[in-house]
Write an enzyme that holds these catalytic residues in place. Structure first.
Site, short mmCIF file in Angstrom:
data_model
loop_
_atom_site.label_atom_id
_atom_site.label_comp_id
_atom_site.label_asym_id
_atom_site.label_seq_id
_atom_site.Cartn_x
_atom_site.Cartn_y
_atom_site.Cartn_z
N LYS A 176 0.66 -1.12 -0.01
CA LYS A 176 0.01 0.08 -0.02
C LYS A 176 0.71 1.04 0.07
CE LYS A 176 -3.60 2.74 0.10
NZ LYS A 176 -4.60 2.87 1.01
N LYS A 244 -0.14 11.67 5.57
CA LYS A 244 0.38 10.53 6.67
C LYS A 244 0.97 9.50 5.90
CE LYS A 244 -2.72 7.61 7.45
NZ LYS A 244 -3.09 6.34 7.06
#
Length: 301
Positions: A176, A244
């Site tokens: 990811k 983030k």
């Protein structure tokens, strides 16, 4: 795993992505019980045919499969650990599938802690944005044991079209991170291309259409090209969250001695966009950053 109607799925985190995913599980016939810190999200699931819970502990008690979709590593740790968390309240043998995007090392640690608590753990972050979640066309990258993956595969197939086991615990999060690296670069280059085309007075709508049909084509162009041209940046995935994720990528790359100069630049551009007050917008708002740097009118203003 038994039929959907005999399988209870606890879903923790019913936000932009999680709400659609939970609703699709209901459509697929699963008994879905959801929890979210905002009660309105739980009410929406109930209206869609699911059940509501007032706490994590209530949601996971008796569940066969537990899915979490929360913002960051500390949020996942809070949901998993402690007296009110998954490990203390889920039944032994349940499978916890964390679809959040968090640090790979945290996923690996929680998988080990889960084993000690009698809970089987898979990290399974998703890609596809709000549209992919709504249409049940997510790409799901899974880390964990093959047997656990095989058991919950039908559940994941109800929310995604590309579901792949990519390695042991933590591997899904690593993949990811790579996904977010590529997506950030893609958005930035599409944004730069739009500003470049406009500077030369080109029909940008026609230009993106022909670009999408060639080697420059991408899901970003297909799904976001029109909204970027229109200056519409309602969040499907917020700049704040991509910021983030870029932090995860930078830290993880440094830990392995991997150099990612383009990724580092993308991370700085995303950070700059947050500093300019655009953190709550969709990550396609990188267009606004390029416009500012080029001294052009900023889309959406």
């Amino acid at each position: 795993m038994t039929s959907p109607s005999d399988t209870t799925v606890a879903f923790i985190g019913l936000g932009i992505m999680g709400g659609h995913m939970a609703a699709n599980l209901v459509k697929a016939g699963y008994d879905v019980i959801g929890y979210n810190r905002s009660p309105g999200k739980v009410e929406a699931l109930v209206e869609a045919g699911g059940r509501g819970a007032s706490s994590v502990a209530e949601a996971v008690k008796g569940a066969d499969v537990i899915i979490t979709m929360v913002p960051d590593s500390p949020d996942v740790e809070d949901v998993a650990e402690g007296e009110g968390g998954i490990f203390a309240n889920a039944k032994s043998g349940a499978v916890w599938v964390d679809c959040s995007t968090i640090r790979p090392d945290v996923s690996a640690r929680l998988a080990e802690a889960g084993r000690e608590a009698g809970i089987r753990v898979l990290d399974a972050p998703v890609s596809g944005g709000e549209a992919g979640a709504k249409e049940a066309k997510l790409s799901i990258m899974v880390g964990g044991e093959q047997a656990d993956f095989d058991e919950v595969r039908p559940v994941l197939d109800a929310v995604g079209t590309t579901v792949v086991l990519v390695g042991p615990a933590g591997s899904g999060q690593t993949v990811k991170a790579a996904n977010q690296l590529i997506v950030a670069g893609n958005y930035e280059l599409v944004a730069e291309a739009i500003v470049f085309l406009r500077a030369y007075g080109v029909d940008t709508e026609a230009a993106l259409k022909v670009l999408a049909g060639g080697l420059a084509g991408s899901t970003v162009l297909d799904r976001k090209g029109a909204s970027m041209l229109a200056g519409q940046f309602a969040p499907g995935f917020r700049i704040d969250l991509h910021h983030k994720d870029m932090g995860i990528i930078i830290d993880s790359a440094r830990a392995k001695g991997v150099t990612i100069p383009m990724g580092a630049l993308a991370a700085q551009l995303i950070n700059a966009l947050r500093a300019q007050g655009d953190g709550g917008l969709d990550h396609s708002a990188l267009l606004r950053g390029v416009e500012r740097l080029s001294g052009q009118k900023v889309s959406g203003e």
